[in-house]
Design a protein around this motif. Structure first.
Motif, PDB file in Angstrom:
ATOM      1  N   ALA A   1       0.849  -1.343   0.077  1.00 19.15           N
ATOM      2  CA  ALA A   1      -0.162  -0.232   0.079  1.00 19.15           C
ATOM      3  C   ALA A   1       0.846   1.209   0.083  1.00 19.15           C
ATOM      4  O   ALA A   1       0.444   2.422  -0.126  1.00 19.15           O
ATOM      5  CB  ALA A   1      -0.976   0.069   0.985  1.00 19.15           C
ATOM      6  N   LEU A   2       2.287   1.160   0.257  1.00 19.41           N
ATOM      7  CA  LEU A   2       3.059   2.382   0.233  1.00 19.41           C
ATOM      8  C   LEU A   2       3.154   3.235  -1.175  1.00 19.41           C
ATOM      9  O   LEU A   2       3.278   2.117  -2.047  1.00 19.41           O
ATOM     10  CB  LEU A   2       4.347   2.117   0.673  1.00 19.41           C
ATOM     11  CG  LEU A   2       4.347   1.591   2.318  1.00 19.41           C
ATOM     12  CD1 LEU A   2       6.076   1.081   2.647  1.00 19.41           C
ATOM     13  CD2 LEU A   2       4.038   2.832   3.068  1.00 19.41           C
ATOM     14  N   LYS A   3       3.218   4.064  -1.219  1.00 21.51           N
ATOM     15  CA  LYS A   3       3.069   5.074  -2.596  1.00 21.51           C
ATOM     16  C   LYS A   3       4.710   5.033  -3.054  1.00 21.51           C
ATOM     17  O   LYS A   3       5.516   5.154  -2.003  1.00 21.51           O
ATOM     18  CB  LYS A   3       2.801   6.471  -2.076  1.00 21.51           C
ATOM     19  CG  LYS A   3       2.865   7.296  -3.621  1.00 21.51           C
ATOM     20  CD  LYS A   3       2.327   8.786  -3.310  1.00 21.51           C
ATOM     21  CE  LYS A   3       2.610   9.577  -4.635  1.00 21.51           C
ATOM     22  NZ  LYS A   3       2.193  10.966  -4.341  1.00 21.51           N
ATOM     23  N   ILE A   4       4.706   4.466  -4.197  1.00 16.93           N
ATOM     24  CA  ILE A   4       6.113   4.540  -4.962  1.00 16.93           C
ATOM     25  C   ILE A   4       6.379   6.077  -5.519  1.00 16.93           C
ATOM     26  O   ILE A   4       5.513   6.545  -5.989  1.00 16.93           O
ATOM     27  CB  ILE A   4       6.257   3.373  -5.979  1.00 16.93           C
ATOM     28  CG1 ILE A   4       5.699   2.129  -5.576  1.00 16.93           C
ATOM     29  CG2 ILE A   4       7.470   3.495  -6.746  1.00 16.93           C
ATOM     30  CD1 ILE A   4       6.799   1.524  -4.628  1.00 16.93           C
ATOM     31  N   ALA A   5       7.561   6.460  -5.380  1.00 13.19           N
ATOM     32  CA  ALA A   5       7.880   7.764  -5.748  1.00 13.19           C
ATOM     33  C   ALA A   5       9.471   7.676  -5.974  1.00 13.19           C
ATOM     34  O   ALA A   5      10.080   7.079  -5.567  1.00 13.19           O
ATOM     35  CB  ALA A   5       7.512   8.898  -4.755  1.00 13.19           C
ATOM     36  N   VAL A   6       9.855   8.520  -6.851  1.00 15.73           N
ATOM     37  CA  VAL A   6      11.422   8.986  -7.123  1.00 15.73           C
ATOM     38  C   VAL A   6      11.947   9.448  -5.532  1.00 15.73           C
ATOM     39  O   VAL A   6      11.297  10.443  -5.059  1.00 15.73           O
ATOM     40  CB  VAL A   6      11.657   9.751  -8.159  1.00 15.73           C
ATOM     41  CG1 VAL A   6      13.139  10.136  -8.134  1.00 15.73           C
ATOM     42  CG2 VAL A   6      11.242   9.220  -9.411  1.00 15.73           C
ATOM     43  N   ARG A   7      13.012   8.877  -5.361  1.00 16.73           N
ATOM     44  CA  ARG A   7      13.719   9.320  -4.217  1.00 16.73           C
ATOM     45  C   ARG A   7      14.053  11.107  -4.402  1.00 16.73           C
ATOM     46  O   ARG A   7      14.534  11.533  -5.312  1.00 16.73           O
ATOM     47  CB  ARG A   7      15.090   8.647  -4.004  1.00 16.73           C
ATOM     48  CG  ARG A   7      15.546   9.093  -2.485  1.00 16.73           C
ATOM     49  CD  ARG A   7      16.616   7.905  -2.198  1.00 16.73           C
ATOM     50  NE  ARG A   7      16.076   6.591  -1.581  1.00 16.73           N
ATOM     51  CZ  ARG A   7      16.343   5.395  -2.018  1.00 16.73           C
ATOM     52  NH1 ARG A   7      17.652   5.235  -2.478  1.00 16.73           N
ATOM     53  NH2 ARG A   7      15.915   4.181  -1.507  1.00 16.73           N
ATOM     54  N   GLY A   8      13.633  11.705  -3.366  1.00 21.89           N
ATOM     55  CA  GLY A   8      13.896  13.326  -3.484  1.00 21.89           C
ATOM     56  C   GLY A   8      15.377  13.539  -3.171  1.00 21.89           C
ATOM     57  O   GLY A   8      16.439  12.664  -2.847  1.00 21.89           O
ATOM     58  N   THR A   9      15.671  14.759  -3.020  1.00 23.15           N
ATOM     59  CA  THR A   9      16.950  15.251  -2.545  1.00 23.15           C
ATOM     60  C   THR A   9      17.047  15.846  -1.191  1.00 23.15           C
ATOM     61  O   THR A   9      16.193  16.006  -0.579  1.00 23.15           O
ATOM     62  CB  THR A   9      17.295  16.508  -3.596  1.00 23.15           C
ATOM     63  OG1 THR A   9      16.350  17.599  -3.178  1.00 23.15           O
ATOM     64  CG2 THR A   9      16.977  15.991  -5.157  1.00 23.15           C
ATOM     65  N   MET A  10      18.331  15.945  -0.854  1.00 21.08           N
ATOM     66  CA  MET A  10      18.502  16.338   0.496  1.00 21.08           C
ATOM     67  C   MET A  10      18.609  17.972   0.531  1.00 21.08           C
ATOM     68  O   MET A  10      19.084  18.533   1.620  1.00 21.08           O
ATOM     69  CB  MET A  10      19.872  15.922   1.238  1.00 21.08           C
ATOM     70  CG  MET A  10      19.998  14.331   1.328  1.00 21.08           C
ATOM     71  SD  MET A  10      18.988  13.644   2.547  1.00 21.08           S
ATOM     72  CE  MET A  10      20.087  14.150   4.018  1.00 21.08           C
ATOM     73  N   ASP A  11      18.154  18.565  -0.373  1.00 22.25           N
ATOM     74  CA  ASP A  11      18.212  20.138  -0.308  1.00 22.25           C
ATOM     75  C   ASP A  11      17.393  20.584   0.813  1.00 22.25           C
ATOM     76  O   ASP A  11      16.274  20.165   0.919  1.00 22.25           O
ATOM     77  CB  ASP A  11      17.721  20.751  -1.687  1.00 22.25           C
ATOM     78  CG  ASP A  11      18.515  20.536  -2.994  1.00 22.25           C
ATOM     79  OD1 ASP A  11      19.722  19.840  -2.726  1.00 22.25           O
ATOM     80  OD2 ASP A  11      18.078  20.487  -4.137  1.00 22.25           O
ATOM     81  N   GLY A  12      18.133  21.638   1.304  1.00 21.38           N
ATOM     82  CA  GLY A  12      17.264  22.001   2.693  1.00 21.38           C
ATOM     83  C   GLY A  12      17.133  21.291   4.002  1.00 21.38           C
ATOM     84  O   GLY A  12      16.687  21.699   4.985  1.00 21.38           O
ATOM     85  N   TYR A  13      17.993  20.144   3.785  1.00 21.02           N
ATOM     86  CA  TYR A  13      17.750  19.033   5.098  1.00 21.02           C
ATOM     87  C   TYR A  13      18.860  19.513   6.200  1.00 21.02           C
ATOM     88  O   TYR A  13      19.844  19.943   5.835  1.00 21.02           O
ATOM     89  CB  TYR A  13      18.232  17.949   4.844  1.00 21.02           C
ATOM     90  CG  TYR A  13      18.220  16.933   6.009  1.00 21.02           C
ATOM     91  CD1 TYR A  13      17.389  16.346   6.574  1.00 21.02           C
ATOM     92  CD2 TYR A  13      19.751  16.458   6.194  1.00 21.02           C
ATOM     93  CE1 TYR A  13      17.434  15.547   7.789  1.00 21.02           C
ATOM     94  CE2 TYR A  13      19.879  15.483   7.161  1.00 21.02           C
ATOM     95  CZ  TYR A  13      18.709  15.366   8.169  1.00 21.02           C
ATOM     96  OH  TYR A  13      19.080  14.601   9.056  1.00 21.02           O
ATOM     97  N   SER A  14      18.362  19.410   7.407  1.00 17.01           N
ATOM     98  CA  SER A  14      19.642  19.527   8.599  1.00 17.01           C
ATOM     99  C   SER A  14      18.838  18.826   9.752  1.00 17.01           C
ATOM    100  O   SER A  14      17.693  18.920   9.765  1.00 17.01           O
ATOM    101  CB  SER A  14      19.785  21.028   9.125  1.00 17.01           C
ATOM    102  OG  SER A  14      18.768  21.653   9.577  1.00 17.01           O
ATOM    103  N   ARG A  15      19.497  18.129  10.499  1.00 13.81           N
ATOM    104  CA  ARG A  15      19.033  17.385  11.964  1.00 13.81           C
ATOM    105  C   ARG A  15      18.289  18.498  12.504  1.00 13.81           C
ATOM    106  O   ARG A  15      17.315  17.963  13.213  1.00 13.81           O
ATOM    107  CB  ARG A  15      20.125  16.814  12.564  1.00 13.81           C
ATOM    108  CG  ARG A  15      20.695  15.560  11.803  1.00 13.81           C
ATOM    109  CD  ARG A  15      21.887  14.944  12.579  1.00 13.81           C
ATOM    110  NE  ARG A  15      21.362  14.242  13.796  1.00 13.81           N
ATOM    111  CZ  ARG A  15      20.922  13.040  14.222  1.00 13.81           C
ATOM    112  NH1 ARG A  15      20.650  12.273  12.882  1.00 13.81           N
ATOM    113  NH2 ARG A  15      20.495  12.803  15.277  1.00 13.81           N
ATOM    114  N   GLU A  16      18.674  19.667  12.526  1.00 15.64           N
ATOM    115  CA  GLU A  16      18.070  20.574  13.545  1.00 15.64           C
ATOM    116  C   GLU A  16      16.589  20.784  13.002  1.00 15.64           C
ATOM    117  O   GLU A  16      15.626  21.216  13.891  1.00 15.64           O
ATOM    118  CB  GLU A  16      18.579  22.044  13.305  1.00 15.64           C
ATOM    119  CG  GLU A  16      20.018  21.804  13.890  1.00 15.64           C
ATOM    120  CD  GLU A  16      20.876  21.044  13.536  1.00 15.64           C
ATOM    121  OE1 GLU A  16      20.870  21.095  12.367  1.00 15.64           O
ATOM    122  OE2 GLU A  16      21.743  20.879  14.362  1.00 15.64           O
TER     123      GLU A  16
END
Length: 223
Positions: free
Chosen positions: A58-73
């Motif tokens: 049932a999980l949606k299949i999608a292209v893996r996104g990018t890490m743009d804008g990511y931070s652990r904070e």
């Protein structure tokens, strides 16, 4: 307070209680509320492989996104959950044996068996608290659009099988990788690892890639 006013408050409280009684923790979180978290005294029981396979389908299949804008904070983590104990310290107590802590809940001693490799450790510094679905992995599969409150719940989730005390260097090796990029070296744990991964992704509505799904199916075949 007048009798009429008091009666009105009682009625409103009863209505609110009835409305919330049927809500799941994830429903409350999605609505911006705070779900109650247990004290972390017992790890979440793994789901049956058949149920995991159904959730995987049932999980949606999608292209893996990018890490743009990511931070652990952007995923506030290690909230205080029980007195002076934060989430990390609570997992160390939950997953270890004969764990003793000081007044600030810092671990003094204990024994931990890492499910990822079967190794036993007697120093808390030798184990890390791993997010089953890593924060960066969540970011590229849907969490980028979440509220900060939702990301905080995800990072401190003691309800789902999301947090585990494991050998520190394995946590570093895993980093933000999905199962098609990294698997635990202990093959006998692949079944539980896959079911836990699926449960977390399903609960939070995160997407998966085709290679990720294939890897999870391979791991579930070990059940």
């Amino acid at each position: 307070m007048s009798r009429t006013r008091a009666l009105s408050l009682v009625v409103l409280a009863a209505v609110a209680g009835t409305a919330l009684a049927g809500c799941k923790p994830e429903d409350l979180a999605a609505a911006g509320g705070q779900s109650s978290q247990p004290g972390g005294t017992a790890a979440a029981a793994p789901v049956a492989p058949g149920e995991a396979k159904t959730e995987l389908a049932a999980l949606k299949i999608a292209v893996r996104g990018t890490m743009d804008g990511y931070s652990r904070e952007k995923f506030p983590h290690w909230d205080k959950v029980d007195g002076t104990c934060d989430t990390r310290e609570q997992v160390l107590k939950r997953d270890g044996k004969n764990v003793s802590v000081d007044a600030q809940c810092a671990t003094k001693s204990g024994t931990w068996v890492s499910a990822y490799d079967g190794e036993t450790w007697t120093k808390a510094s030798d184990v890390d608290i791993d997010h089953m679905v890593p924060l960066g992995q969540a970011w590229i599969s849907g969490a980028k659009s979440w509220t900060t409150e939702r990301r905080e719940q995800f990072a401190n989730d003691l309800v789902r099988p999301q947090l585990h005390a494991v050998t520190d260097n394995l946590n570093e090796q895993k980093s933000d990788k999905a199962p098609d990029q990294w698997k635990p070296p202990l093959v006998s744990y692949w079944c539980t690892y896959a079911t836990d991964w699926i449960v977390v992704k399903a609960n939070y509505g995160l997407t998966i890639t085709v290679p990720e799904k294939t890897a999870l199916e391979t791991m579930l075949a070990k059940c």
